[in-house]
Design an enzyme around this catalytic site. Structure first.
Site, PDB file in Angstrom:
ATOM      1  N   LYS A  76      28.052  41.372  36.033  1.00 50.58           N
ATOM      2  CA  LYS A  76      28.290  40.454  37.155  1.00 50.58           C
ATOM      3  C   LYS A  76      27.308  40.712  38.291  1.00 50.58           C
ATOM      4  O   LYS A  76      26.955  41.869  38.565  1.00 50.58           O
ATOM      5  CB  LYS A  76      29.736  40.633  37.625  1.00 50.58           C
ATOM      6  CG  LYS A  76      30.242  39.602  38.627  1.00 50.58           C
ATOM      7  CD  LYS A  76      31.736  39.823  38.847  1.00 50.58           C
ATOM      8  CE  LYS A  76      32.316  38.882  39.891  1.00 50.58           C
ATOM      9  NZ  LYS A  76      33.773  39.102  40.067  1.00 50.58           N
ATOM     10  N   SER A 124      36.155  35.070  40.675  1.00 48.76           N
ATOM     11  CA  SER A 124      34.721  35.104  40.931  1.00 48.76           C
ATOM     12  C   SER A 124      33.877  35.492  39.715  1.00 48.76           C
ATOM     13  O   SER A 124      32.641  35.459  39.784  1.00 48.76           O
ATOM     14  CB  SER A 124      34.431  36.096  42.075  1.00 48.76           C
ATOM     15  OG  SER A 124      34.840  37.416  41.736  1.00 48.76           O
ATOM     16  N   SER A 131      39.970  37.567  40.228  1.00 48.80           N
ATOM     17  CA  SER A 131      38.586  37.228  39.895  1.00 48.80           C
ATOM     18  C   SER A 131      38.233  37.408  38.425  1.00 48.80           C
ATOM     19  O   SER A 131      37.259  36.825  37.951  1.00 48.80           O
ATOM     20  CB  SER A 131      37.627  38.059  40.753  1.00 48.80           C
ATOM     21  OG  SER A 131      37.612  37.574  42.075  1.00 48.80           O
TER      22      SER A 131
END
Length: 477
Positions: free
Chosen positions: A86, A161, A185
């Site tokens: 990420k 996210s 997330s």
């Protein structure tokens, strides 16, 4: 709600190697049937094929990955398997932006400890997956890379996210992808994209955080099925002297625990967490029908009301405190360019009083004790991941859910708060589809430090649900 039959699953036109599960790919690497270079090339080819449609892997590092693949140790646990990281987590020599303009061209010299651990265990970083700015929000878009789109319908958002990670997994860009979770997330994008995401207990996975004592944000694994998720958790887990809250890996691996027979399973179900979290009638019906279909023959479902009084205010206070604390040590040249919602999060933290913080701390302690007692009667608590299905990409967050107005972009994420506050492991498991063909996941919350049992239960339910884990081509609409 019925699972999608394999025959009705969208086409997949990517490399044949991309169809493999992570476990199959690792076995093929260890046997010499395929090489790490071949998997890197397959991953890069698939990213090039699907990237224009979904924008999931926003930075690739082909030369770095091919070099690592050429030197991969076949005897290491992952044996050279490519993974996604990420874009909130530094990888040495690879552009890492946090999705924020002031860091758009930042290239770190050192990798996060979690990346180092994964690489030491045979992972090859293929690139960075998209995220909202600074990870704030459940719709993955930012001013650096733009929006990530839902592979099941590119008009919709992929959640956030960890939206880039989830969308890339769903389309076969990678076999495993790293995510992180504070307010859902990991869980929200897993549900929206039809993959599995696990938020582990604090300390199980170390690295990736600015404050090593903060138990709200955690790192976790994302995969296309539960057993692959367990494999990745094994690779991420482990104690670290630099992490004061870290715990050792279990004597029996998470994958072995996951694959063991689950026996009798007791599930507490709450569609609205006892009236505390707003949810649409559609989502309630979809989850109820999906769970009813897999109960019986050793799986028992009980309607329940978890004790969550004060959870929302508690979560909001502690989250705002963390955002403000982080902003205090971030240069103003970076923070002044943050999006308005992020600026508001920081302002909320700055306005807190000592009474606010003390109240949140005592509420959190009570919630943990009450939830620990509640979960003692069940293996997992099942509830929605979110109160609504995937939304059109241009909608940052719903203005209301089931007639309840949203205060801000946190309001519709209430189902994520309990596990985060109480330090409980929570997993998003694909359960089925809406009438329009969008994935819906069910959130399974386990007992304290109960990752092994949670994975075991999730895998048993996954087998009954029958959700096909094969990757798909993006459905462009």
């Amino acid at each position: 709600m019925k699972p999608e039959p394999e025959a009705d699953r969208p086409d997949f036109s990517g490399p044949e190697l991309s169809r493999l599960t992570a476990r199959q790919a690792v076995d093929a690497l260890k046997s010499g049937e395929v090489t790490p270079v071949e998997l890197v090339e397959a991953s890069l080819a698939r990213i090039a094929q699907t990237g224009p449609a979904i924008n999931a892997m926003v930075t690739t590092c082909a030369e770095r990955a091919l070099s690592a693949a050429q030197n991969a140790d076949r005897d290491s646990p992952l044996a050279g398997l490519p993974i996604g990281i990420k874009d909130l987590t530094p990888v040495a020599g690879v552009r890492t932006t946090w999705g924020t303009p002031a860091l758009a061209d930042f290239i770190p010299e050192a990798s996060d400890p979690l990346v180092l651990r994964l690489e030491a265990r045979g992972a090859v970083v293929i690139g960075k997956t998209n995220t909202p700015e600074m990870g704030a929000g459940a719709n993955t878009f930012n001013p650096v890379f733009g929006a990530t789109l839902n592979p099941w319908d590119t008009r919709m958002n992929a959640g956030g996210s960890s939206g880039g990670a989830a969308a890339g997994l769903a389309t076969g860009e990678t076999w495993l992808s790293h995510g992180s979770d504070l307010g859902g997330s990991l869980r929200t994008p897993a549900s929206f994209c039809g993959i599995v995401g696990l938020r582990p207990s604090p300390g199980v996975v170390t690295g990736g955080g600015a404050d090593p004592f903060d138990t709200m944000p955690v790192q976790g694994p994302m995969a296309r099925d539960v057993a692959d998720c367990a494999l990745f958790l094994d690779m991420m887990a482990g104690s670290d002297p630099a992490s004061p809250l870290s715990v050792p890996s279990p004597e029996q691996s998470y994958l072995d625990q996951c694959l063991a027979p689950a026996g009798a399973i007791r599930i507490a179900f709450s569609a609205d967490l006892g009236g505390w979290a707003p949810v649409t009638d559609q989502m309630t019906r979809l989850l109820r029908e999906g769970l009813d279909r897999i109960t019986g023959d050793g799986v028992a479902l009980f309607d329940a009301k978890p004790p969550l009084r004060g959870a929302e205010d508690c979560f909001r206070t502690l989250r705002a405190l963390g955002f403000w604390a982080q902003a205090r040590k971030t240069p103003e040249r970076i923070t002044r360019l943050y999006k308005p919602a992020l600026q508001q999060n920081i302002a909320d933290g700055a306005s807190l009083t000592t009474e606010d913080v003390a109240q949140a701390m005592t509420t959190r302690a009570r919630l943990f004790a009450e939830m620990r007692g509640f979960l003692g009667a069940y293996d997992v608590l099942a509830c929605p991941v979110s109160g609504v299905p995937p939304l059109p990409q241009e909608i940052e967050y719903p203005t209301e859910v089931a007639g309840v107005p949203s205060r801000d972009y946190l309001s519709w994420l209430a189902f994520a708060f309990p596990a985060t506050l109480c330090g409980l492991p929570a997993l998003s498991l694909p359960l089925g589809f809406t009438e329009s063909g969008l994935p819906v996941g069910v959130q399974l919350i386990g007992q304290p430090r109960g990752e092994g049992r949670l994975l075991q239960v999730a895998r048993a339910l996954e087998a009954r649900i029958g959700f096909a884990a094969r990757p798909i081509d993006p459905i462009i609409r």
